[in-house]
Write a protein that holds these residues in place. Structure first.
Motif, PDB file in Angstrom:
ATOM      1  N   PRO A  14      53.991  56.134  28.459  1.00 47.92           N
ATOM      2  CA  PRO A  14      54.237  57.563  28.276  1.00 47.92           C
ATOM      3  C   PRO A  14      55.706  57.980  28.518  1.00 47.92           C
ATOM      4  CG  PRO A  14      52.245  57.216  29.543  1.00 47.92           C
ATOM      5  CD  PRO A  14      52.895  55.877  29.394  1.00 47.92           C
ATOM      6  N   ILE A  16      57.282  59.122  31.152  1.00 48.19           N
ATOM      7  CA  ILE A  16      57.476  60.396  31.847  1.00 48.19           C
ATOM      8  C   ILE A  16      57.810  60.199  33.327  1.00 48.19           C
ATOM      9  CG2 ILE A  16      56.098  61.873  30.312  1.00 48.19           C
ATOM     10  CD1 ILE A  16      53.704  61.335  32.169  1.00 48.19           C
ATOM     11  N   ASN A  17      57.834  58.943  33.773  1.00 47.77           N
ATOM     12  CA  ASN A  17      58.189  58.636  35.158  1.00 47.77           C
ATOM     13  C   ASN A  17      57.474  59.500  36.198  1.00 47.77           C
ATOM     14  OD1 ASN A  17      59.895  56.784  33.997  1.00 47.77           O
ATOM     15  ND2 ASN A  17      61.713  58.097  34.146  1.00 47.77           N
ATOM     16  N   CYS A  18      56.180  59.657  36.031  1.00 46.42           N
ATOM     17  CA  CYS A  18      55.421  60.526  36.941  1.00 46.42           C
ATOM     18  C   CYS A  18      55.080  59.816  38.247  1.00 46.42           C
ATOM     19  CB  CYS A  18      54.146  60.990  36.264  1.00 46.42           C
ATOM     20  SG  CYS A  18      52.967  59.637  36.049  1.00 46.42           S
ATOM     21  N   ALA A  19      55.235  58.501  38.273  1.00 43.62           N
ATOM     22  CA  ALA A  19      55.034  57.695  39.483  1.00 43.62           C
ATOM     23  C   ALA A  19      53.592  57.588  39.949  1.00 43.62           C
ATOM     24  CB  ALA A  19      55.922  58.194  40.625  1.00 43.62           C
ATOM     25  N   GLU A  20      52.656  58.009  39.133  1.00 44.86           N
ATOM     26  CA  GLU A  20      51.249  57.929  39.555  1.00 44.86           C
ATOM     27  C   GLU A  20      50.766  56.484  39.696  1.00 44.86           C
ATOM     28  OE1 GLU A  20      48.087  60.497  37.914  1.00 44.86           O
ATOM     29  OE2 GLU A  20      49.734  61.534  36.900  1.00 44.86           O
ATOM     30  N   CYS A  21      51.450  55.575  39.019  1.00 46.29           N
ATOM     31  CA  CYS A  21      51.070  54.167  39.086  1.00 46.29           C
ATOM     32  C   CYS A  21      51.567  53.513  40.373  1.00 46.29           C
ATOM     33  CB  CYS A  21      51.645  53.415  37.894  1.00 46.29           C
ATOM     34  SG  CYS A  21      53.425  53.633  37.738  1.00 46.29           S
ATOM     35  N   CYS A  26      58.512  54.331  34.629  1.00 47.82           N
ATOM     36  CA  CYS A  26      57.689  53.583  33.672  1.00 47.82           C
ATOM     37  C   CYS A  26      58.272  52.183  33.456  1.00 47.82           C
ATOM     38  CB  CYS A  26      57.615  54.317  32.333  1.00 47.82           C
ATOM     39  SG  CYS A  26      56.753  55.885  32.429  1.00 47.82           S
ATOM     40  N   PHE A  29      57.108  49.924  36.135  1.00 41.69           N
ATOM     41  CA  PHE A  29      55.702  49.597  35.874  1.00 41.69           C
ATOM     42  C   PHE A  29      55.611  48.546  34.759  1.00 41.69           C
ATOM     43  CE2 PHE A  29      51.604  50.635  33.717  1.00 41.69           C
ATOM     44  CZ  PHE A  29      50.757  50.298  34.761  1.00 41.69           C
ATOM     45  N   CYS A  43      47.954  53.021  35.184  1.00 40.83           N
ATOM     46  CA  CYS A  43      48.745  54.170  34.728  1.00 40.83           C
ATOM     47  C   CYS A  43      47.783  55.246  34.213  1.00 40.83           C
ATOM     48  CB  CYS A  43      49.698  53.734  33.614  1.00 40.83           C
ATOM     49  SG  CYS A  43      50.351  55.084  32.606  1.00 40.83           S
TER      50      CYS A  43
HETATM   51  S1  SF4 Z   1      53.827  54.050  33.957  1.00 44.08           S
HETATM   52 FE1  SF4 Z   1      53.712  54.991  35.929  1.00 44.08          FE
HETATM   53  S2  SF4 Z   1      55.380  56.420  35.874  1.00 44.08           S
HETATM   54 FE2  SF4 Z   1      55.003  55.878  33.774  1.00 44.08          FE
HETATM   55  S3  SF4 Z   1      53.543  57.353  33.045  1.00 44.08           S
HETATM   56 FE3  SF4 Z   1      52.353  55.663  33.788  1.00 44.08          FE
HETATM   57  S4  SF4 Z   1      51.884  56.236  35.871  1.00 44.08           S
HETATM   58 FE4  SF4 Z   1      53.555  57.549  35.223  1.00 44.08          FE
END
Ligand code: SF4
Ligand code: B12
Lengths: 469, 429
Positions: A14, A16-21, A26, A29, A43
């Motif tokens: 994605p 978006i560098n949301c850091a949920e992973c 990204c 990841f 992710c």
């Molecule tokens: S890889 Fe990580 S940072 Fe990127 S969209 Fe997925 S959860 Fe968010």
């Protein structure tokens, strides 16, 4: 897998560098997907509908070269295959070889139960965990489908380990499948002769299936045919000949299949491979000789590409080396196995208990820890951060030093005046040369223990408590 | 972009195309199967033998092979796949490894009278052009085993010791016994009593033991020091001198002692140097380079010992280190393409090899140790043989016998009665 750089993977994420992973970006990841330390499903955003297409594409591109299949259900389900490299130093091997031990339908029921319990309960402590074996293979020796189904039923009632149902007779396999259809057993085997009926069973019961032929052209034909019929969870048995030139040819077949699958990307035969070291018993009747030879075959095919194997000997001198060689080959070479540094309590130490120093190499730490705890020695055990290197190599390489030892106690807020009545610490025998340094740096009394921690109990009898100065 | 494929188009799209020929075809964009015209689901249509529906099914299978989520798109139960009545004919083939162009150096141990020695026969190691027992290229020489003999009684695991009690005070008798009774290809005489912390035997005295062993047996020999880096050069120099011309293997030159003296002794008296490093591929390269460039040791006089750790005690490092060294050698690294030797006896250091029983009560029973020890030595050696090791230093007679059997089988040197495995499933064992 078809991708080999994080950048290639990144294109599908994605972004978006949301850091949920759990990774900050990204890209980070993506690197974990490449080294296979994380899974795409980690992710959350990519699981959303809008990314469905990219998700599916990436999933295919990230799939290991050798198909990964699951046998059994629940917590004891076991994955096999899943490899991406020919040599462990190129990445690591995944999904350790599954060891199945046999029972047969002509055994008296009590013996069958006893044998299965032995298989299920086998365990060997090693580096903080127990090495165990994985499956039970039920062989149809009677030729009687009902009898076979009966044995399979008893087996499934006795153990939660996955089962392999072994018979070349489709009727016997069908009878057995009826009994354990919800347990996802592996069925053995489809051959040139019975393949049509066995394929039907694999389709109807949705179970993984072994294809057996020492002729690789035929084996590939079988694999293509099954695949075309929509059966994807295949295991290849290219025949394990136990002796002579035929054994050499067996070895070569394993190499050829795996090379074709990984190096040449031949998807048609990129399935897990089965070895049958049990065949040692077809030539040796004496139990020790047969067990030795079976262990030898098992080791050869653990090192060279066997993903699952069927074994017979339950002798400890066969099983111990088998589980150890598997651990040797499948240990991840990228990370030295280590424990968190710090000062730990073993049992319930008091002020009079000894304080023992060791390293944070997992093999060393757990060996020492288990020697202490199983001998009921209450003490403090300090794991010095040696980057996961054992005692002797760490002394030689400079990771185990007086300063590091002092640091370990300081960081743990371990005050010898507070915690001990004796102000003494014990060094491993193999670190004897640090004695003077450690005395100077810590101001403590330093005693030198035996070279092997297994001898600590005997040493304690003579040397503990320390004589007053 | 969404592309609709209508069933009416299917015939022209896929008619006459063999499924296999479609592999590798990449369909860009979403595939949507419009089933409107048919008015029934494909399974049912299939059951009715509807020709167009059969084509649809075929397409679905192809799409599935290509990874398209057709099942979800249909929202129906997966299609009943086509049953085949005949096996799809096929041929399996696989290529050889192109990178393996550089053979491993051949090294001869021992010298017969025609070459200035007194050995009855010689042993050649090396010459491989592929990983051991692979079909990519010939493996000209089998693996060999040299058995340990010590110049004084030492601590040994009980299972080992019981074989040597009668000869433990006589290196010459000990050497005879391993060749005569246990099938040793070579003998290693370890001069451990020379260690200043043990007996500090003088080099001259130790050299006498070497002479005795040379007289007692006619196989090539390995001469080992005590491992004391200060003393070993003097000990090996003297031993090399009395064994003049015999092409013994001098064990060892290492980075932590004066390797140049050992190299010099080997050159002067016609011996082979064992280049020993501790589980580190770059250190191995460095030492080999120094032996060749700095000391002038010829390529045909170098064997490597990259260190052996026991099963469960670092064999993962030892195995991968050797495998990497061998792969580098075959792929053209001229500082690493030498035969390898393993101190397989190290296996006896593992607790599992010698302890009476597990120190942990949680473990399953470890069984009798007299069977655990030899197999620990066998599996340690066997694993390294698969990584490319050529010469094994071993102790237990059973371990020697079994390791020989398996390595020679994989080498192709063992005939046997054919065994029928076709119905192993029903075997009565
Ligand atoms: S890889 Fe990580 S940072 Fe990127 S969209 Fe997925 S959860 Fe968010
Ligand atoms: C595996 C191994 C390695 C691995 C290390 C893996 C790791 N994570 O530790 C690698 C390949 C990385 C390695 C590297 C080196 N190694 Co190294 N290695 C070995 C080997 C083969 C086995 C060591 C081992 O794992 N033993 C098992 C563990 C469990 O033992 P342990 O930690 O000592 O613990 C035992 C005892 O110490 C005791 N104990 C532990 N804690 C305590 C506490 C108390 C109070 C008591 C009483 C007892 C006690 O009980 C434990 C169980 O028995 C040995 C040779 C051998 N066969 O022993 C050489 C060896 C240790 N290595 C050696 C050397 C020289 C090196 C290098 C310096 C080589 C080099 N030139 O690069 C490097 C140093 C690397 C570094 N420090 O960064 C030498 C050390 C010589 C010396 N005495 O100085 C050895 C002995 C080989 C040799 N004969 O020369 N090595």
């Amino acid at each position: 897998m078809k991708l080999n750089s994080p950048l290639q993977v990144y294109k599908y994420l994605p972004q978006i560098n949301c850091a949920e992973c759990g990774d900050a970006t990204c890209m980070a990841f993506a690197a974990h997907l490449i080294d296979r330390s994380k899974k795409l499903d980690d992710c959350p955003p990519i699981l959303k509908d809008e990314y469905k297409k990219k998700y599916t594409e990436l999933q295919t591109l990230l799939a290991p070269e050798i198909r990964e299949i699951t046998i059994g259900t629940g917590e004891h389900a076991r994955r096999i295959g899943g490899d991406d490299v020919l040599y462990r130093h190129q990445l690591t091997f995944f999904d350790p070889t599954a060891f199945a031990y046999d029972v047969w339908d002509t055994m008296p029921e009590a013996e069958l139960v006893e044998r299965i319990n032995k298989i299920t309960n086998f365990r060997k402590f090693y580096v903080g965990k127990f090495l165990r074996v994985d499956m039970v293979a039920v062989r149809c020796v009677s030729g009687d489908a009902l009898k076979f189904a009966g044995a399979v039923k008893k087996a499934s009632e006795t153990t939660k380990l996955p089962l392999i149902l072994c018979s070349f007779d489709p009727a016997a396999l069908k009878a057995a499948l009826e009994v354990v259809k919800d347990k996802n057993p592996l069925i053995y085997a489809a051959t040139e002769k019975n393949w049509g009926e066995v394929a039907e069973l694999a389709l109807n019961y949705k179970v993984p299936v072994v294809l057996f032929s020492p002729d690789l052209d035929k084996l590939k034909s079988l694999a293509l045919t099954f695949r075309e019929m929509g059966i994807k969870d295949l295991v290849l048995d290219p025949g394990t000949y136990p002796q002579g030139k035929k054994l050499k040819e067996t070895f070569e077949r394993f190499i050829m299949l795996r090379r074709a699958g990984i190096k040449e990307g031949q998807k048609d035969i990129a399935y897990p491979i089965m070895a049958v070291p049990l065949n040692a018993w077809l030539v040796y009747k004496d139990a020790v000789t047969a067990s030795y030879w079976e262990t030898v075959l098992s080791s050869v095919f653990t090192v060279r590409y066997g993903d699952i194997m069927i074994l017979h000997s339950l002798e400890p001198y066969a099983m111990l080396p088998e589980v150890h060689i598997r651990d040797t080959i499948y240990t991840d070479p990228r990370t030295p196995v280590k424990v968190a540094p710090g000062v730990n309590e073993v049992g319930s130490p008091t002020k009079d208990s000894p304080v023992i120093v060791t390293t944070n190499f997992a093999l060393t730490y757990y060996t020492v820890e288990s020697d202490l705890s199983s001998n009921k020695i209450n003490c403090y055990l300090a794991a010095v951060d040696t980057d996961g290197i054992g005692v002797e190599a760490a002394v030689a390489g400079g990771q185990l030093t007086a300063a590091k030892i002092k640091d370990t106690f300081q960081k743990a807020n371990f005050d010898f005046k507070d915690k001990t009545s004796h102000g003494t610490l014990i060094l491993p025998g193999l670190a004897a040369r640090l004695q003077g340094d450690v005395e100077d740096v810590t101001g403590l009394r330093v005693m030198i223990g035996p070279p092997d921690s297994g001898r600590i109990p005997g040493w304690m009898e003579k040397n503990w408590p320390p004589k007053p100065k | 972009m969404t592309k609709k494929i209508k069933l009416s188009e299917l015939g022209s799209l896929f008619g006459g195309i063999d499924v296999q020929a479609l592999e590798g075809v990449k369909i860009e964009g979403d595939v949507e199967i419009d089933l409107g015209q048919l008015g029934m689901n494909p399974q049912m249509a299939y059951a009715l033998g509807h020709e167009t529906a059969q084509l649809a099914l075929h397409l679905m299978n192809i799409s599935r092979i290509l990874g398209y989520p057709v099942d979800q798109m249909l929202g129906a139960a997966p299609a009943k796949p086509a049953r085949l009545s005949k096996l799809i004919e096929s041929r399996f083939s696989v290529g050889k490894i192109e990178e393996w162009k550089t053979p491993i150096q051949e090294v001869v141990l021992g010298a017969t009278s025609s070459d200035g020695g007194t050995r009855k026969s010689t042993i050649t190691l090396g010459g491989e052009t592929a990983l051991p027992y692979y079909f990519d290229g010939p493996m000209p020489h089998r693996n060999h085993i040299t058995m340990d003999v010590f110049d004084m009684p030492i601590n040994m695991a009980k299972a080992v010791k019981s074989n040597y009690e009668d000869v433990i005070n006589s290196p010459a008798e000990w050497a005879k016994k391993v060749v005569r009774d246990f099938g040793a290809d070579m003998v290693t005489i370890h001069l451990i009593s020379t260690d200043p912390n043990i007996k500090d035997t003088s080099p001259a005295e130790a050299a006498k033991t070497v002479e005795e062993v040379l007289q007692a047996v006619d196989v090539p020999i390995v001469i080992g020091g005590s491992g004391n880096p200060e003393k070993d050069p003097a000990v090996l120099e003297k031993a090399a001198e009395v064994a003049e011309g015999e092409r013994c293997l001098l064990a060892s030159a290492s980075l932590n002692l004066d390797y140049a003296r050992i190299a010099e002794a080997a050159k002067k008296h016609n011996h082979v140097v064992l280049s020993w490093t501790q589980l580190e591929i770059n250190a191995q390269k460095e030492l080999n380079r120094k032996l060749m460039k700095q000391c002038g040791v010829a390529r045909e006089n170098i064997i490597m010992d990259p260190t052996t750790a026991a099963l469960g005690y670092g064999l993962d490092y030892a195995y991968t280190n050797m495998e990497r060294i061998r792969l580098a050698g075959l792929s053209g690294d001229m500082e690493l393409n030498f035969p390898m030797s393993s101190g397989t006896t190290n296996a006896w250091g593992a607790r599992e090899a010698w302890m009476v029983s597990s120190p942990l009560k949680e473990d399953s029973d470890w069984g009798p140790r007299e069977y655990r020890g030899p197999i620990w030595e066998i599996i340690t050696g066997l694993t390294l043989s698969l990584a490319g090791n050529d010469l094994f230093m071993m102790m237990h007679p059973t371990a020697v016998q079994v390791l020989k059997e398996i390595t020679q089988t994989l080498y192709g040197g063992k005939e046997s009665e054919p065994v029928n495995i076709d119905n192993w499933v029903a075997a009565v064992i």
